[in-house]
Each structure stands twice: as C-alpha cells, then as structure tokens.
Design a protein around this motif. Structure first.
Motif, PDB file in Angstrom:
ATOM      1  N   SER A 166      -1.859   2.065  -6.261  1.00 47.95           N
ATOM      2  CA  SER A 166      -2.554   2.715  -7.174  1.00 47.95           C
ATOM      3  C   SER A 166      -2.422   1.784  -8.672  1.00 47.95           C
ATOM      4  CB  SER A 166      -2.032   4.075  -7.584  1.00 47.95           C
ATOM      5  OG  SER A 166      -0.676   4.066  -8.077  1.00 47.95           O
ATOM      6  N   CYS A 197      -9.162   0.617  -0.360  1.00 47.17           N
ATOM      7  CA  CYS A 197      -9.426   0.190  -1.684  1.00 47.17           C
ATOM      8  C   CYS A 197     -10.556  -0.255  -2.052  1.00 47.17           C
ATOM      9  CB  CYS A 197      -8.072  -0.853  -1.978  1.00 47.17           C
ATOM     10  SG  CYS A 197      -7.969  -2.100  -0.671  1.00 47.17           S
ATOM     11  N   ILE A 235       4.128  -1.569  -0.410  1.00 43.64           N
ATOM     12  CA  ILE A 235       2.887  -1.410   0.018  1.00 43.64           C
ATOM     13  C   ILE A 235       2.574   0.144   0.225  1.00 43.64           C
ATOM     14  CG2 ILE A 235       3.060  -3.572   1.577  1.00 43.64           C
ATOM     15  CD1 ILE A 235       3.713  -1.995   3.840  1.00 43.64           C
ATOM     16  N   GLU A 241     -11.403   6.601  -8.685  1.00 45.72           N
ATOM     17  CA  GLU A 241     -11.188   6.201  -7.175  1.00 45.72           C
ATOM     18  C   GLU A 241     -10.750   7.806  -6.647  1.00 45.72           C
ATOM     19  OE1 GLU A 241      -8.002   4.236  -5.877  1.00 45.72           O
ATOM     20  OE2 GLU A 241      -9.010   2.772  -4.862  1.00 45.72           O
ATOM     21  N   LEU A 249      -4.685  -3.520  -6.760  1.00 42.20           N
ATOM     22  CA  LEU A 249      -4.770  -1.948  -6.978  1.00 42.20           C
ATOM     23  C   LEU A 249      -5.870  -1.339  -6.568  1.00 42.20           C
ATOM     24  CD1 LEU A 249      -3.060  -2.879 -10.605  1.00 42.20           C
ATOM     25  CD2 LEU A 249      -1.978  -2.564  -8.060  1.00 42.20           C
TER      26      LEU A 249
HETATM   27  P1  TAP Z   1       0.739   4.022  -4.971  1.00 41.04           P
HETATM   28  O1  TAP Z   1       1.088   5.645  -5.109  1.00 41.04           O
HETATM   29  O2  TAP Z   1       0.776   3.518  -5.930  1.00 41.04           O
HETATM   30  O3  TAP Z   1       2.162   3.729  -3.723  1.00 41.04           O
HETATM   31  C1  TAP Z   1       2.077   2.538  -3.442  1.00 41.04           C
HETATM   32  C2  TAP Z   1       3.689   2.262  -3.131  1.00 41.04           C
HETATM   33  O4  TAP Z   1       4.305   2.021  -4.302  1.00 41.04           O
HETATM   34  C3  TAP Z   1       4.245   3.176  -2.165  1.00 41.04           C
HETATM   35  O5  TAP Z   1       5.067   2.327  -1.077  1.00 41.04           O
HETATM   36  C4  TAP Z   1       4.910   4.045  -3.299  1.00 41.04           C
HETATM   37  O6  TAP Z   1       6.210   4.715  -2.731  1.00 41.04           O
HETATM   38  C5  TAP Z   1       5.532   2.972  -4.165  1.00 41.04           C
HETATM   39  N1  TAP Z   1       5.943   3.268  -5.376  1.00 41.04           N
HETATM   40  C6  TAP Z   1       5.389   4.443  -6.147  1.00 41.04           C
HETATM   41  N2  TAP Z   1       5.935   4.435  -7.296  1.00 41.04           N
HETATM   42  C7  TAP Z   1       6.706   3.661  -7.696  1.00 41.04           C
HETATM   43  C8  TAP Z   1       7.185   2.862  -8.858  1.00 41.04           C
HETATM   44  N3  TAP Z   1       7.335   3.428  -9.939  1.00 41.04           N
HETATM   45  N4  TAP Z   1       7.764   1.448  -8.588  1.00 41.04           N
HETATM   46  C9  TAP Z   1       7.575   1.056  -7.428  1.00 41.04           C
HETATM   47  N5  TAP Z   1       6.771   1.416  -6.431  1.00 41.04           N
HETATM   48  C10 TAP Z   1       6.535   2.720  -6.565  1.00 41.04           C
HETATM   49  O7  TAP Z   1      -0.441   3.938  -3.909  1.00 41.04           O
HETATM   50  P2  TAP Z   1      -0.853   4.782  -2.765  1.00 41.04           P
HETATM   51  O8  TAP Z   1      -1.199   6.164  -2.943  1.00 41.04           O
HETATM   52  O9  TAP Z   1       0.407   4.678  -1.676  1.00 41.04           O
HETATM   53  O10 TAP Z   1      -1.858   3.985  -2.074  1.00 41.04           O
HETATM   54  C11 TAP Z   1      -3.158   4.048  -2.673  1.00 41.04           C
HETATM   55  C12 TAP Z   1      -3.628   3.271  -3.536  1.00 41.04           C
HETATM   56  O11 TAP Z   1      -3.408   1.674  -3.240  1.00 41.04           O
HETATM   57  C13 TAP Z   1      -5.206   3.165  -4.038  1.00 41.04           C
HETATM   58  O12 TAP Z   1      -5.258   3.219  -5.557  1.00 41.04           O
HETATM   59  C14 TAP Z   1      -5.834   2.178  -3.293  1.00 41.04           C
HETATM   60  O13 TAP Z   1      -6.706   1.599  -3.890  1.00 41.04           O
HETATM   61  C15 TAP Z   1      -4.688   1.104  -3.538  1.00 41.04           C
HETATM   62  N6  TAP Z   1      -4.781  -0.085  -2.364  1.00 41.04           N
HETATM   63  C16 TAP Z   1      -5.136  -1.536  -2.953  1.00 41.04           C
HETATM   64  C17 TAP Z   1      -5.331  -2.255  -1.894  1.00 41.04           C
HETATM   65  C18 TAP Z   1      -5.905  -3.740  -2.500  1.00 41.04           C
HETATM   66  S1  TAP Z   1      -5.496  -4.811  -1.404  1.00 41.04           S
HETATM   67  N7  TAP Z   1      -6.340  -3.808  -3.645  1.00 41.04           N
HETATM   68  C19 TAP Z   1      -5.160  -2.057  -0.637  1.00 41.04           C
HETATM   69  C20 TAP Z   1      -4.963  -0.891  -0.050  1.00 41.04           C
HETATM   70  C21 TAP Z   1      -4.655   0.331  -1.147  1.00 41.04           C
HETATM   71  P3  TAP Z   1       5.809   5.996  -2.108  1.00 41.04           P
HETATM   72  O14 TAP Z   1       4.847   5.958  -1.047  1.00 41.04           O
HETATM   73  O15 TAP Z   1       7.115   6.510  -1.489  1.00 41.04           O
HETATM   74  O16 TAP Z   1       5.362   7.034  -3.230  1.00 41.04           O
END
Ligand code: TAP
Length: 479
Positions: A235, A290, A156, A387, A257
């Motif tokens: 993301s 998001c 998450i 975004e 995403l």
């Molecule tokens: P990410 O950088 O994608 O990180 C999400 C989660 O994935 C974090 O726990 C991250 O760990 C982990 N992660 C990173 N690289 C990974 C890999 N290679 N394999 C597996 N897990 C990995 O996103 P973020 O910056 O935390 O969140 C923002 C994004 O989330 C935005 O694009 C937003 O739109 C999206 N979002 C979407 C929704 C819905 S419901 N569609 C809701 C909320 C947010 P670390 O934090 O330790 O890097």
C-alpha cells in the motif's frame, strides 16, 4: 445461501504441513520467540497452517545468513553459474506448477483457473527470463561491469503471493544479490513452498531466506542496518513509512504501490471486446490488483449500450469455490479486506452514486463480494479516488479525448491505464498524454517478464520486469 464444499480431488495434490518455521541459511529454523500466526482459507475460514512470527532477532539471523552467503558465495559467483540455479528453479516451478497453483488458491482465494493459467506460468517465465540476464549484465545498458548491491530486503503483498516473490527474487539473484523476503501475513504458504524449491535446486544456503510474520517483521527487515536494498510492494501508506525510515540510510529503494487505473472506452471501440477487457480489468483476481481498471471512463454516446452489455456479462460470472475450474470470482482474501471493500462501497452509495451488483448466491462461510458497479460517479466521490482493491467498478463518462485524459490523470496514482479505440493515432496520442507507467491498448492486465512495470506519483518508483528491472538490483554508479 449454500454450503461451501471444496473440491477434494484438487486438494490432494498439496501437502500442507500443520506448522512452519522460518527458512534461514538453507534450513528450517524455529523462531526465537513463541509468537505464531495462522493462515486460513478465505473461502472456508478453515485454518490451513500455523507459521512463525519472526522477531527482530530472527530477522537479524536471516540478514546475517544472507550477508555471509553474499560475501562468500553468491556475490563472487560468475553470472553463468548463477543462471544455472535460476533455470533450475524455473524448471522445478514448472514441474510443481499444479501443486503450487492449488496452494495459492487455497491460501489466497483466487480461482484455480487464474493461478494455474496466469500466476504460475508468469512465475516460471520470470525466473527463465532473468536467468537469461545473469551472464549478460554488462550488456544491459547499465555500464560495462555493473555490480550487485549486497543483501536485498523484500516485502510483498497478498494479492499475487508467488508472482510478487518471483518479481522480487528472480532479478535480485540474477544480479548477484542475496535475499531476505517477507511474504504477507495472510498468504505465506507459497513463499514457504518456494523455500523447499530452493533446497531442491541446491541453491547455496543463505542466498534466499524467508521470514514470516506481520507488519512488524517487515519493519524490522527494512530497517536492518546491514541491508543494502529494499524492495517493497504494497500500500501507498506503508510505502510512505518505509521511504521515511530508509531515507538517509544509503539503501537503494524501489516502491510498487497502489493504483486507480482508468479504463477508457471510445465510441468506435469493438464493444464486445471492450466488455471482456473491462471484466478482465476489474474482476480478475477479485479486483485485488494494483493496476486494476477500477475506473471505467466511457464515451457518453455509448454509455447505455456498453452498460447493458456489461451487466449482461457480469450476470454470467460464477462466484464460489476457488478450486472449481468453472469459478470466475473467488473469495476476498481476508475479513479485513472485505470490510474495506464494504466500507468504500457504502460510501459510494451515501455520496450519491447508484450501485448495481450481479445477483449471485453468497456462500455461507468465507469472505465474498459480488461483482459490483457504480454509475453516476463524480470525480470527487471516494470510490473514484481511493483504491478499493476489490471487485467494484466506478463508471464515469467523457465527451472528448482531452476530457478523457484529464479525468484519467485526475488521480494521485499513476500505475496503469487502458484505451479502447479502433484509431491507432488516438492510441498513440493517449499513451503520450496519460500519466501512467503502463498503458494498454485494446487489452488490459497483460503481463510479460520482458516489459517493465511500475508507476508514477503515489504509485511508487522504480521498475520491475524487463531490462529496466535489473537497475533496481545493481550498483550502476560510474566506478
Ligand atoms: P500492505 O498492507 O502495505 O502490506 C504489504 C506488505 O508490507 C505485507 O507483507 C505487510 O505485512 C508488510 N508491512 C506492513 N506494514 C509494514 C511496515 N510498517 N514496514 C514494513 N512492512 C510492512 O499492502 P497489502 O494490503 O498487503 O497489499 C495491497 C496493496 O499492495 C495495494 O495498495 C496494492 O495496490 C499494492 N500492490 C501494488 C503492486 C504494484 S506492482 N504496484 C502490486 C501488488 C499490490 P503484513 O501482511 O504482515 O501486514
């Protein structure tokens, strides 16, 4: 410039340990390696706590515990018994809501008014809602006897740490799966507090496991061969990596995403209401949402009037201490996210859009970005396509409903949209044409555990919430 001075009385309700281990098999466990990370308060940059970085071997221990609990206990337990645990968890969350809200605001930077009045009530509601489904899965329209999948790996993001946990864990447990969850690196504290809640609820050991760490920990978790289900919110970039690595493994995958939602205002809309909806759409949670309404599409004839009203309203927003109940805009979650917001905003200016920011004092420490809007935005501009995930609104105009639909759908994302008009027939027409998983009418950013949420196109696939959210955690193939 002013000094950031946290409200001390709110902090007294939380008890943050200096250091956290991993939560495996119902116990706190040291990680096998020495790697540790710190989580900071983004409003002050002070260290809140240290936490363990789980290695591949740690993830393996957590998955084994989840497997054992699935085989021996949870996968066998009747739904009505599982429901009792979920109800118990929901009640404990309600009882500890104040403490959890403060913890969330400290670790994430979001205003306490939002964590207290939005996040926490929704977290509890989600557990209550799925508790109700646990013994009724045969009536969900997914076959008479749908079966759980096994061990769910859940990863998450940091924008709604506890709410995203609830969206993942509540349906997984209700359906009879066990869980290993990895919170985001910058916001692990409420997930670790949730581990304590599992103990308080006497949840059988191994049913919920929490492993902290960075992206590599997430990677190890989703790639683990003994995982049956992967649920990821984050993301689009990381979602793509995960989809590739899961392909062909037999694991069921749901991806939630990014987004670039259009909030569409017609000239017959109730203007004051629309202004509040626009503010809520993009400035709620500092725009770290998001489904944020990050593109305002306004009908050309009312652009001037609407923008005047919007700027007046934005000038009244208070940015500052997230623990102050009067704060509207809290801190940006991390320096990395702040850098991304600045970079895209600078691109907006250099590509020719006009920038306007509410003038508000910026605290000396911490990560802050004032409410900002861009006018004169073209669809080709990066700020109209990418975004930003921050408090930045891109304003575009349209003349006809068809043009509004075309512009709204001109995005690689398809998560949500908003429509503001007095005409019911137009709402229905727009909802039919907009390629978005959720369309709000005369409101925005409204959530309810009973309604499914999820996107089209690069916003991912699968639905969370509601009856549809059960499907992600059940084997619904004909037996
Ligand atoms: P990410 O950088 O994608 O990180 C999400 C989660 O994935 C974090 O726990 C991250 O760990 C982990 N992660 C990173 N690289 C990974 C890999 N290679 N394999 C597996 N897990 C990995 O996103 P973020 O910056 O935390 O969140 C923002 C994004 O989330 C935005 O694009 C937003 O739109 C999206 N979002 C979407 C929704 C819905 S419901 N569609 C809701 C909320 C947010 P670390 O934090 O330790 O890097």
């Amino acid at each position: 410039m002013f000094e950031y001075a946290p409200a001390p009385e709110s902090r007294d309700v939380v008890d943050i340990r200096p250091s956290y281990g991993l939560f495996i098999n119902g116990e706190w466990a040291d990680a096998l390696g020495d790697a540790r990370e710190k989580t900071i308060n983004p409003a002050s940059e002070e260290v809140l706590a240290e936490f363990a970085v789980a290695s591949e071997a740690d993830v393996d221990r957590a998955v084994s515990a989840a497997r054992k609990a699935y085989d021996a206990v949870w996968g066998q337990m009747p739904g009505r018994e599982r429901a009792k645990y979920l109800f118990r968890i929901a009640r404990i969350i309600q009882e500890r809501a104040r403490e959890l809200a403060v913890l969330e605001s400290l670790d994430n930077g979001k205003p306490i008014r939002e964590s207290r009045d939005v996040d926490l009530p929704l977290v509890a509601a989600h557990f209550f809602y799925y508790a109700g489904w646990a013994d009724k899965l045969g009536y969900a329209g997914l076959g008479a006897d749908p079966r759980p999948l096994g061990v769910a790996a859940q990863v998450i993001p940091w924008n709604f740490p506890l709410l995203m946990l609830a969206w993942k864990i509540a349906p997984a447990l209700a359906c009879g799966n066990t869980v290993v969850l990895k919170p985001a690196e910058t916001t692990p504290l409420t997930a670790l507090a949730f581990a304590e809640i599992c103990r308080q609820a006497d949840l059988p050991p191994g049913v919920v496991n929490i492993v902290t760490g960075a992206g590599e920990t997430g990677q190890a978790l989703v790639n683990h061969p003994d995982v049956n289900k992967v649920a990821f919110t984050g993301s689009t970039e990381v979602g793509r990596l995960i989809a590739r690595s899961v392909a062909g493994s037999g694991k069921k995958l749901t991806l939630e995403l990014g987004g670039k939602a259009a909030n569409i205002v017609f000239d017959d809309a109730a203007l004051d209401q629309a202004v509040e909806g626009i503010v809520n759409g993009i400035f709620f949670n500092q725009g770290h949402v998001c489904c944020a309404g990050s593109r305002l599409l306004v009908q050309e004839s009312i652009e001037g009037e609407l923008l005047d009203a919007l700027k007046r309203r934005l000038s009244t927003l208070r940015m500052g201490d997230p623990l102050d109940k009067n704060t509207d805009i809290g801190a940006i979650n991390s320096s990395a996210q702040l850098a991304k917001i600045k970079e895209l905003s600078d691109a907006g200016e250099s590509e020719g859009a006009a920038r306007w920011s509410a003038s508000c004092p910026i605290p000396e420490k911490g990560f802050w970005f004032p409410p900002t809007l861009f006018t004169g935005v073209a669809q080709s501009h990066r700020i109209a396509r990418e975004e930003i995930f921050g408090p930045v609104l891109s304003v575009l105009t349209f003349r006809t409903p068809a043009e509004a639909v075309e512009k709204a759908n001109n995005s690689p994302y398809g998560l949500s949209a908003g429509v503001w008009t007095e005409k019911g027939s137009r709402i229905l027409w727009m909802a039919d044409k907009l390629r978005a998983g959720v369309v709000w009418a005369n409101t925005f950013n409204k959530f309810d555990p009973t309604s499914p949420f999820g996107g089209y196109k690069e916003s991912g696939y699968g639905r969370e919430g509601g009856r549809h959210g059960l499907e992600a955690y059940l084997d619904v193939r004909p037996m």
